[in-house]
Design a protein around this motif. Structure first.
Motif: not given
Length: 242
Positions: A62-78
């Motif tokens: 919740l506090f390490h892997y998920l935020p990193i993955l979320s940032i990567f997915v958001y930036i890439t898709l955007y």
């Protein structure tokens, strides 16, 4: 690719595909770096003052892997969306740095670009400054009171590394951030001129140049290996002769 352009004064190979991929890669690495740095400055508060959240697998997710993955997915898709699917036509200039601008960036401000610069550039920069300053103050005020419960020597290198990296980000990204702020709130014209925009863009290159050295020099073994080099260069400690 950027260094090659500065050397040759034109984009090679001069194709549409080169320009759009170059733009896309530049955006996800630069803005992704800002987002990751923003999260890193916040995560250090959790690591130092609330380390218990990482003791469980769920907490680490919740506090390490998920935020990193979320940032990567958001930036890439955007940036896939705005670079490849935005309803406008690109007219790249192979004699301009990064082929000029991708089409959605050429629309009058305020537009998607204006919102993007505020959300992806200005806000992360401000948060990096706030989180870093807050961490520094929390460490100063909590060191005596929590000396027994927090292993300060264990986190000392992490804190120094984070504050040094944050300082570099602020030094090299603040000038670039002033451009969208100036256009939004009406700062002096010097912050909105093409010359200022170009210089501040080049100035951001200081981040990838300086950050690796900060990280390397914060590692004890690497620092020890640099000492002989400093002595050879005449930068070591000078022992006075009798």
């Amino acid at each position: 690719m950027g260094i090659d352009f500065l050397h040759k004064a034109y984009v090679r190979p001069s194709t549409y595909t080169t320009c759009i991929i170059l733009t896309f890669m530049d955006q996800i690495t630069y803005y992704g770096g800002l987002f990751f740095m923003t999260w890193a400055t916040f995560e250090r508060h959790l690591i130092i003052f609330h380390s218990a959240v990482f003791n469980t697998k769920r907490g680490r997710i919740l506090f390490h892997y998920l935020p990193i993955l979320s940032i990567f997915v958001y930036i890439t898709l955007y940036y896939i969306s705005v670079d490849f699917f935005y309803p406008c036509e690109n007219h790249f200039n192979y004699l301009a740095f990064w082929c000029g601008f991708i089409c959605y960036m050429n629309l009058p401000i305020p537009t998607l670009l204006g919102i993007e610069l505020i959300a992806h550039q200005v806000v992360p920069m401000i948060l990096i400054g706030i989180f870093s300053l807050a961490l520094f103050l929390r460490v100063i005020f909590s060191r005596q009171r929590l000396r027994q419960s927090i292993e300060w020597k264990k986190y000392r290198r992490m804190i120094i590394q984070l504050l040094s990296t944050s300082t570099i980000y602020l030094i090299f990204t603040t000038p670039f951030s002033l451009n969208p702020i100036a256009q939004a709130v009406g700062l002096p014209p010097m912050f909105t001129t093409p010359v200022y925009a170009k210089v501040s863009t080049y100035w951001t290159f200081g981040v990838p140049i300086c950050v690796p050295f900060v990280i390397l020099l914060s590692l004890p073994k690497v620092k020890e290996k640099f000492k002989p080099l400093l002595k050879i260069c005449g930068l070591g400690r000078v022992v006075p002769t009798r």
